[in-house]
Design an enzyme around this catalytic site. Structure first.
Site, PDB file in Angstrom:
ATOM      1  N   HIS A  92       7.767  25.428  -5.421  1.00 42.47           N
ATOM      2  CA  HIS A  92       7.792  24.309  -6.332  1.00 42.47           C
ATOM      3  C   HIS A  92       8.775  23.121  -6.189  1.00 42.47           C
ATOM      4  CE1 HIS A  92       7.438  27.982  -9.012  1.00 42.47           C
ATOM      5  NE2 HIS A  92       8.193  28.839  -8.220  1.00 42.47           N
TER       6      HIS A  92
ATOM      7  N   SER B 261       5.812  -5.167   2.998  1.00 40.54           N
ATOM      8  CA  SER B 261       5.803  -5.616   1.552  1.00 40.54           C
ATOM      9  C   SER B 261       5.868  -7.032   1.676  1.00 40.54           C
ATOM     10  CB  SER B 261       6.805  -5.082   0.472  1.00 40.54           C
ATOM     11  OG  SER B 261       6.999  -6.003  -0.529  1.00 40.54           O
TER      12      SER B 261
ATOM     13  N   LYS C  32      11.091  -3.602   2.919  1.00 39.41           N
ATOM     14  CA  LYS C  32      10.091  -2.232   2.925  1.00 39.41           C
ATOM     15  C   LYS C  32       9.456  -1.744   4.075  1.00 39.41           C
ATOM     16  CE  LYS C  32       8.458  -1.097  -0.988  1.00 39.41           C
ATOM     17  NZ  LYS C  32       8.698   0.160  -1.731  1.00 39.41           N
TER      18      LYS C  32
ATOM     19  N   GLU D 177      -0.872   7.180   2.580  1.00 45.57           N
ATOM     20  CA  GLU D 177      -1.439   7.081   1.162  1.00 45.57           C
ATOM     21  C   GLU D 177      -2.901   6.740   0.878  1.00 45.57           C
ATOM     22  OE1 GLU D 177       2.154   5.052  -1.232  1.00 45.57           O
ATOM     23  OE2 GLU D 177       1.497   3.538   0.367  1.00 45.57           O
TER      24      GLU D 177
END
Ligand code: ARG
Length: 460
Positions: free
Chosen positions: A157, A278, A284, A291
């Site tokens: 979980h 970024s 960043k 992704e």
């Protein structure tokens, strides 16, 4: 405007939009190497059987080899008006060698031709995918071995459950990719059947020798039914299904890398070569590669769904809808191969933060099950032990402590069965060591699994 291959029966000209709708050479030109191989085998067989003269067969073979060279060199002129890869190559052949070129298509249809080409292509792609899967497995084995002592919280979980070895965690992915390899290898058996000889759909009156062609092209068998041979695309669906499952495994792996590289987890840092910045936020470092792999999983599922949908309503045998199989399966194959390769390169770039993993393991109350087991060993019924340890955990949470912070005195207050001697048994390393069942996270089991994994990677 060049005359259509099938133009004899026509008086009117094809509508412009129909040319655009029907052409496939813009995407099936990539089948040229396999189309040429299959045509060479077909021509040789026609010559051997005396269906065309040996001299013509030789001319055809030589002509096709020259066309192959021109295609590789990039000097071949593809013409969309000639519809597809087959027609482009045949027209070029006739242009080069004249009359003999017009005999190549004897006892053959584009229907059994395309079915053969795409099977040859699929077989090679499967071999490439299996190699890439094995490379990725080898990277996972190296990664597991390099971090053999690292412990982190194992989750259910996505909540801390029980500590595990990082090597055990990564060998779980090894198993997924082992199943994937198996799935592709199994699927390959059903690709390895040659449709040539089915001609348009019913077979051919010529005394062809499909066995000879199959042998030359390395096919294990020839198709048992000509109608099935020209309309079957199950093997492409299987390819896309297997690709979807592998992408799903890659996506799960990448999802964890994304989570683990957040400051909240702080378990890993992905190498600079596999992250991006970024355009506005200078601080960043984003896990875009992971992704993108996760994102591309959706498009491979789309390829599978598209193919299934294209096939679902088709009556026997060949229907032009089948031309729509190619872009889906090309996309699935390209995407899968790129994602496998990039993931295998990204993994070794990852820096593991052992301290963060150890801290998370210490602060996860993951000793609770073992504490209950200890009480059970002392004679307490498990359900009662579960309740008691639950109260200890609650006490810790309320007093801002973790289980390893408790002293023997603290524990004794909960039960006379507990004392300081339990504390060392609750160390994360001791917890891991006790999971000594087959397939468990115990270090001896994991080392044995690593040895097995290494052997599996080496056996080709
Ligand atoms: N480009 C076609 C395809 O991919 C080749 C077969 C064409 N056959 C036909 N009967 N029109 O399916």
């Amino acid at each position: 405007m060049k005359k259509k291959l099938w133009g004899g029966r026509f008086e009117g000209k094809t509508d412009d939009l129909v040319e655009r709708l029907g052409e496939s050479v813009s995407f099936d030109a990539r089948l040229a190497p396999w189309d040429i191989c299959a045509s060479i085998a077909h021509a040789r067989m026609l010559g051997a059987r005396g269906i065309i003269s040996k001299a013509d067969a030789q001319k055809i073979v030589r002509g096709l080899k020259a066309i192959d060279k021109a295609i590789v060199a990039g000097t071949f002129q593809w013409d969309p008006a000639l519809e597809d890869v087959h027609t482009n190559i045949e027209a070029a052949l006739v242009e080069r060698i004249g009359e003999a070129g017009k005999r190549l298509h004897t006892a053959r249809s584009r229907n059994d031709q395309i079915a053969t080409d795409i099977r040859l292509w699929a077989r090679d792609q499967i071999d490439a995918v299996v190699r890439l899967l094995r490379d990725l497995q080898a990277v996972l084995v190296d990664f597991a071995e390099a971090h053999i002592d690292v412990i982190l919280p194992g989750c259910t979980h996505l909540q801390h459950a029980q500590p595990v070895l990082l090597a055990h965690h990564y060998l779980a992915y090894f198993e997924m990719f082992a199943r994937d390899r198996n799935r592709f290898t199994e699927a390959r058996k059903r690709v390895d059947v040659m449709p040539l000889g089915a001609a348009a759909l019913a077979g051919t009156p010529y005394t062809i020798d499909p066995k000879q062609v199959a042998q030359e092209l390395g096919f294990k068998a020839t198709a048992a039914n000509s109608m099935d041979a020209v309309s079957d695309r199950d093997f492409l669906i299987e390819f896309c299904a297997a690709a979807s499952i592998t992408m799903m495994h890659l996506s799960r792996l990448c999802e964890e890398l994304i989570l683990w590289s957040t400051p909240e987890f702080g378990f890993i840092e992905i190498g600079d070569a596999f992250a991006t910045g970024s355009s506005i936020m200078p601080q960043k470092k984003n896990p875009d590669v992971a992704e993108l792999v996760r994102g591309k999983t959706g498009r491979v599922y789309g390829d599978l769904l598209g193919l299934l949908t294209t096939l679902k309503g088709l009556p026997l045998t060949y229907n032009r809808d089948l031309q729509e199989d190619k872009e889906a399966v090309f996309d699935a194959s390209d995407t899968l191969q790129l994602c496998l390769a990039v993931t295998a390169r990204m993994l070794p770039s990852i820096q593991v933060n052992e301290q963060a993993m150890a801290k998370a393991a210490r602060e996860g109350f993951m000793e609770a099950t073992d504490l209950a087991d200890h009480l059970v060993a002392k004679g307490m019924p498990f359900r009662q032990a579960h309740g008691l340890v639950g109260r200890i955990v609650l006490y810790c949470i309320k007093s801002g402590r973790y289980l390893p912070d408790l002293t023997g005195e603290d524990l004794k207050r909960f039960s006379p069965l507990l004392d300081a001697s339990i504390c060392e048994k609750l160390d994360a390393r001791a917890l891991v060591r006790r999971r000594a069942t087959t397939g468990g996270t115990g270090p001896r089991q994991v080392r044995a699994a690593l040895r097995r994994a290494k052997r599996a990677v080496q056996s080709r």
